[in-house]
Design a protein around this motif. Structure first.
Motif, PDB file in Angstrom:
ATOM      1  N   SER A 109      38.636  21.738 -20.989  1.00  0.00           N
ATOM      2  CA  SER A 109      39.120  22.947 -21.665  1.00  0.00           C
ATOM      3  C   SER A 109      38.574  23.055 -23.083  1.00  0.00           C
ATOM      4  N   ALA A 110      38.509  21.939 -23.792  1.00  0.00           N
ATOM      5  CA  ALA A 110      37.962  21.951 -25.152  1.00  0.00           C
ATOM      6  C   ALA A 110      36.498  22.379 -25.140  1.00  0.00           C
ATOM      7  N   SER A 111      35.745  21.926 -24.139  1.00  0.00           N
ATOM      8  CA  SER A 111      34.328  22.298 -24.069  1.00  0.00           C
ATOM      9  C   SER A 111      34.177  23.806 -23.883  1.00  0.00           C
ATOM     10  N   GLN A 139      40.536  23.288 -14.696  1.00  0.00           N
ATOM     11  CA  GLN A 139      40.102  23.809 -15.991  1.00  0.00           C
ATOM     12  C   GLN A 139      38.650  24.278 -15.933  1.00  0.00           C
ATOM     13  N   SER A 167      38.400  27.961 -17.018  1.00  0.00           N
ATOM     14  CA  SER A 167      37.917  28.084 -18.391  1.00  0.00           C
ATOM     15  C   SER A 167      36.396  28.149 -18.510  1.00  0.00           C
ATOM     16  N   GLY A 187      36.178  26.022 -25.085  1.00  0.00           N
ATOM     17  CA  GLY A 187      36.421  26.585 -26.416  1.00  0.00           C
ATOM     18  C   GLY A 187      35.209  26.467 -27.320  1.00  0.00           C
ATOM     19  N   PHE A 188      34.545  25.307 -27.288  1.00  0.00           N
ATOM     20  CA  PHE A 188      33.327  25.135 -28.078  1.00  0.00           C
ATOM     21  C   PHE A 188      32.253  26.129 -27.640  1.00  0.00           C
ATOM     22  N   MET A 219      39.205  17.549 -22.284  1.00  0.00           N
ATOM     23  CA  MET A 219      37.779  17.518 -22.476  1.00  0.00           C
ATOM     24  C   MET A 219      37.143  18.783 -21.897  1.00  0.00           C
ATOM     25  N   PRO A 243      28.290  22.646 -25.355  1.00  0.00           N
ATOM     26  CA  PRO A 243      28.908  21.333 -25.173  1.00  0.00           C
ATOM     27  C   PRO A 243      28.436  20.639 -23.902  1.00  0.00           C
ATOM     28  N   LYS A 283      32.549  29.589 -28.918  1.00  0.00           N
ATOM     29  CA  LYS A 283      32.118  29.724 -30.318  1.00  0.00           C
ATOM     30  C   LYS A 283      30.608  29.605 -30.473  1.00  0.00           C
ATOM     31  N   VAL A 310      29.794  17.604 -21.432  1.00  0.00           N
ATOM     32  CA  VAL A 310      30.918  16.755 -21.059  1.00  0.00           C
ATOM     33  C   VAL A 310      30.371  15.714 -20.098  1.00  0.00           C
TER      34      VAL A 310
END
Length: 156
Positions: free
Chosen positions: A3-5, A30, A34, A7-8, A1, A15, A11, A17
């Protein structure tokens, strides 16, 4: 969650969380690597901070989240005292470019501020001036600090 945020955010998205503070600590490394170091525009919103877990029990208590996220580079940490301040803080963190960790209470909040609150990130408030004692509080404990002030007012 976490790490994905990051990445979002890389872009161009913003995000959010969310989760219990104690569980969000699992993503601390993370968040550090990140989000914090890279200054990603991620907003982490944690419920159940400190001892404010209601019927969810001791395993949901998280006292160290404040210290942990405050230690991360580039993170802003916010802990609103009531629902009115939380709405104002939410608007402020959406406009803020960078990583934010916001604590939200689990229990019912009691009104402290009026709807015209001027919330500024990094700025505290003096709720009552005095000259004998100083009580400093954040988040859900502000209401309790006001109650304590009223209880001990007659002593000073």
């Amino acid at each position: 969650m976490i790490s994905a945020s990051a990445g979002f955010a890389a872009k161009g998205l913003i995000p959010f969380v969310t989760g219990f503070a104690v569980f969000l600590l699992r993503g601390f490394e993370q968040a550090r690597l990140s989000i914090g170091y890279t200054k990603r525009n991620v907003k982490i919103v944690a419920s159940h901070p400190g001892l404010d877990v209601g019927p969810d029990g001791g395993s949901a208590q998280c006292l160290e989240d404040l210290a942990c996220f405050r230690s991360l580079p580039n993170f802003v940490v916010i802990s609103p005292a009531d629902s009115i301040e939380m709405k104002a803080a939410l608007k402020a963190i959406i406009d803020y470019e960078g990583p934010v960790y916001m604590r939200t209470g689990r229990s019912q909040s009691f009104p402290i501020y009026n709807k015209d609150i001027d919330f500024k990130i990094g700025k505290g408030r003096i709720l009552k001036r005095g000259n004998k004692i100083c009580i400093i509080s954040i988040g859900a404990t502000v209401y309790r600090a006001i109650e304590a002030r009223d209880l001990i007012k007659s002593e000073f």
